[in-house]
Motif scaffolding. Structure first.
Motif, mmCIF file in Angstrom:
data_model
loop_
_atom_site.group_PDB
_atom_site.id
_atom_site.type_symbol
_atom_site.label_atom_id
_atom_site.label_comp_id
_atom_site.label_asym_id
_atom_site.label_seq_id
_atom_site.Cartn_x
_atom_site.Cartn_y
_atom_site.Cartn_z
ATOM 1 N N HIS A 288 29.771 56.674 61.039
ATOM 2 C CA HIS A 288 30.636 55.865 60.182
ATOM 3 C C HIS A 288 31.179 54.605 60.861
ATOM 4 O O HIS A 288 31.605 53.673 60.180
ATOM 5 N N ASP A 289 31.175 54.598 62.165
ATOM 6 C CA ASP A 289 31.754 53.459 62.882
ATOM 7 C C ASP A 289 30.999 52.172 62.578
ATOM 8 O O ASP A 289 29.767 52.129 62.609
ATOM 9 N N GLY A 290 31.738 51.113 62.267
ATOM 10 C CA GLY A 290 31.142 49.827 61.952
ATOM 11 C C GLY A 290 30.912 49.596 60.472
ATOM 12 O O GLY A 290 30.456 48.516 60.089
ATOM 13 N N HIS A 291 31.250 50.571 59.644
ATOM 14 C CA HIS A 291 31.023 50.444 58.199
ATOM 15 C C HIS A 291 32.302 50.018 57.475
ATOM 16 O O HIS A 291 33.385 49.959 58.053
ATOM 17 N N LEU A 292 32.137 49.732 56.184
ATOM 18 C CA LEU A 292 33.238 49.320 55.309
ATOM 19 C C LEU A 292 33.699 50.526 54.498
ATOM 20 O O LEU A 292 32.886 51.308 54.011
ATOM 21 N N PHE A 293 35.014 50.642 54.321
ATOM 22 C CA PHE A 293 35.595 51.768 53.608
ATOM 23 C C PHE A 293 36.537 51.271 52.515
ATOM 24 O O PHE A 293 37.021 50.143 52.551
ATOM 25 N N ALA A 294 36.783 52.145 51.536
ATOM 26 C CA ALA A 294 37.688 51.831 50.441
ATOM 27 C C ALA A 294 38.562 53.036 50.150
ATOM 28 O O ALA A 294 38.096 54.180 50.163
ATOM 29 N N VAL A 295 39.839 52.766 49.888
ATOM 30 C CA VAL A 295 40.788 53.825 49.559
ATOM 31 C C VAL A 295 41.759 53.287 48.509
ATOM 32 O O VAL A 295 42.112 52.107 48.526
ATOM 33 N N ARG A 296 42.176 54.152 47.608
ATOM 34 C CA ARG A 296 43.220 53.796 46.640
ATOM 35 C C ARG A 296 44.508 54.483 47.080
ATOM 36 O O ARG A 296 44.710 55.673 46.820
ATOM 37 N N PRO A 297 45.398 53.729 47.704
ATOM 38 C CA PRO A 297 46.581 54.352 48.309
ATOM 39 C C PRO A 297 47.736 54.585 47.348
ATOM 40 O O PRO A 297 48.787 55.089 47.747
ATOM 41 N N GLY A 298 47.569 54.202 46.065
ATOM 42 C CA GLY A 298 48.638 54.419 45.109
ATOM 43 C C GLY A 298 49.602 53.266 44.975
ATOM 44 O O GLY A 298 50.620 53.368 44.272
ATOM 45 N N VAL A 299 49.296 52.139 45.619
ATOM 46 C CA VAL A 299 50.085 50.919 45.503
ATOM 47 C C VAL A 299 49.119 49.765 45.276
ATOM 48 O O VAL A 299 47.910 49.910 45.467
ATOM 49 N N VAL A 300 49.640 48.620 44.853
ATOM 50 C CA VAL A 300 48.792 47.450 44.640
ATOM 51 C C VAL A 300 49.133 46.381 45.669
ATOM 52 O O VAL A 300 50.221 46.363 46.252
ATOM 53 N N GLY A 301 48.162 45.483 45.857
ATOM 54 C CA GLY A 301 48.345 44.407 46.809
ATOM 55 C C GLY A 301 48.655 43.082 46.141
ATOM 56 O O GLY A 301 49.047 43.020 44.971
ATOM 57 N N LEU A 302 48.464 42.014 46.877
ATOM 58 C CA LEU A 302 48.718 40.653 46.426
ATOM 59 C C LEU A 302 47.457 39.828 46.589
ATOM 60 O O LEU A 302 46.647 40.090 47.484
ATOM 61 N N LEU A 303 47.279 38.837 45.749
ATOM 62 C CA LEU A 303 46.143 37.943 45.898
ATOM 63 C C LEU A 303 46.251 37.188 47.215
ATOM 64 O O LEU A 303 47.339 36.740 47.614
ATOM 65 N N GLU A 304 45.117 37.020 47.881
ATOM 66 C CA GLU A 304 45.097 36.273 49.148
ATOM 67 C C GLU A 304 45.280 34.785 48.858
ATOM 68 O O GLU A 304 44.558 34.218 48.037
ATOM 69 N N PRO A 305 46.242 34.127 49.494
ATOM 70 C CA PRO A 305 46.438 32.698 49.240
ATOM 71 C C PRO A 305 45.239 31.870 49.684
ATOM 72 O O PRO A 305 44.534 32.200 50.639
ATOM 73 N N GLU A 306 45.001 30.774 48.980
ATOM 74 C CA GLU A 306 43.954 29.842 49.347
ATOM 75 C C GLU A 306 44.534 28.709 50.191
ATOM 76 O O GLU A 306 45.729 28.388 50.100
ATOM 77 N N TYR A 307 43.673 28.103 50.992
ATOM 78 C CA TYR A 307 44.096 26.957 51.782
ATOM 79 C C TYR A 307 44.462 25.815 50.848
ATOM 80 O O TYR A 307 43.715 25.493 49.908
ATOM 81 N N ALA A 308 45.593 25.182 51.080
ATOM 82 C CA ALA A 308 46.134 24.181 50.152
ATOM 83 C C ALA A 308 45.562 22.792 50.323
ATOM 84 O O ALA A 308 45.766 21.928 49.460
ATOM 85 N N GLY A 309 44.851 22.543 51.424
ATOM 86 C CA GLY A 309 44.308 21.214 51.665
ATOM 87 C C GLY A 309 42.901 21.062 51.115
ATOM 88 O O GLY A 309 42.384 21.919 50.397
ATOM 89 N N ASP A 310 42.291 19.919 51.434
ATOM 90 C CA ASP A 310 40.916 19.632 51.026
ATOM 91 C C ASP A 310 40.002 19.732 52.239
ATOM 92 O O ASP A 310 40.217 19.063 53.246
ATOM 93 N N LEU A 311 38.981 20.558 52.123
ATOM 94 C CA LEU A 311 37.998 20.709 53.200
ATOM 95 C C LEU A 311 36.769 19.872 52.928
ATOM 96 O O LEU A 311 35.943 19.680 53.782
#
Length: 311
Positions: A288-311
């Motif tokens: 299992h080491d090195g793989h991706l995992f998923a769990v539903r912990p019973g709480v929700v998260g927040l959207l990841e902010p985007e960079y505010a500038g221009d790339l």
């Protein structure tokens, strides 16, 4: 304190394990999770609905990523920060099934005080400034030459804002943006700090110990904050996810199959799934080491902010 929701390996992420899986970022508009494999120099994407997996090859090691509003990647790499354009073609369509090559343009770089350094953990604050820290790649040297830098919406790199770090990690912000979290995951440190954060100026102040993992299991690697303001940290070497309340009290422990969970991020349609990347040890690795995992912990998260500038 101990919770045991089901932790599943995400097989659609690929059968080949990552060497150092890091920096998961959920893109709600695409319903896709992105992450990196640092030494492999790859950015990987998995579309959850279709299980379509794509990967792109960068010219140097890539440790952390964020996105701007147009979908351009802001990446912390070995020699600096880069704007990275990802071609919209599935990796399976590339010749020979090889990763696609990403187009990378250097944006900024600090003056590294030692050779063989790189950026490590990084993400945007709630206002869209990109933060990332540096480290000496030879962790055995325990060299405190690492530092934390801020890349603002004007494209100006400032810092060191925090210095004296061995292995910078654990960046996250409270839901209101007024508290910044930072960790040092080196075995000689194992500290998580909290700062008062000025959302207008982007200046952290009043550094204090938030949690000392010398009193718990593992080393504090990558982190995420949920909608309740609780701080989730990957306890590297302990195979655990730990959740601390805003007051710094440990209130949840979730075991994951990988010994070295590296970073976590909330995603899914309801932001109720916690995705966890992991590192594959050089010796004694499990299936299992090195793989991706998923769990539903019973709480929700927040959207990841985007960079505010221009790339």
């Amino acid at each position: 304190m101990t919770a045991n929701p089901r932790v599943e390996r995400v097989d659609g992420a690929g059968q080949a394990p990552a060497l150092v899986g890091e920096s998961p970022v959920w893109r709600a508009g695409e319903q896709a999770l992105y992450w990196v494999d640092i030494p492999a120099r790859k950015i990987v994407r998995l579309r959850l609905d279709s299980a379509e997996r794509s990967e792109w090859l960068l010219p140097e090691k890539v440790a952390c990523i964020a996105f701007d509003r147009r979908g351009t990647v802001l990446a912390g790499c070995e020699t600096g920060l880069f704007a990275v354009a990802l071609a919209e073609v599935a990796a399976s369509d590339a010749p020979g099934g090889e990763p696609l090559k990403a187009t990378a343009r250097k944006l900024a770089a600090p003056t590294f005080p030692f050779i063989d350094m790189r950026f490590n953990d990084g993400r945007c604050d709630r206002q869209g400034r990109f933060w990332s820290g540096t480290m000496v790649q030879d962790m055995a040297a325990a060299n405190p030459a690492g530092a934390l830098y801020r890349f603002d919406e004007r494209g100006v790199l400032s810092g060191p804002v925090v210095d004296g770090l061995i292995t910078q990690n654990g960046l996250a912000w409270s839901p209101d943006g007024a508290t910044m979290y930072l960790s040092d995951s080196h075995p000689l440190r194992r500290q998580i700090w909290a700062f008062d954060y000025d959302v207008e100026s982007g200046e952290p102040r009043n550094r204090r110990v938030f949690a000392d993992l010398n009193d718990h299991a593992g080393r504090p690697d990558g982190a995420a904050v949920d909608a309740d303001g609780c701080y989730w940290i990957c306890a590297n070497d302990a195979g655990l996810l730990l959740r601390f309340t805003p007051q710094g009290k440990l209130d949840r422990r979730i075991a994951v199959p990988a010994t070295k969970p590296a970073m976590c991020a909330f995603g899914g349609r309801e932001l109720d799934t916690l995705f966890v990347t992991s590192i594959r040890p050089a010796t004694g690795a499990s299936e299992h080491d090195g793989h991706l995992f998923a769990v539903r912990p019973g709480v929700v998260g927040l959207l990841e902010p985007e960079y505010a500038g221009d790339l």
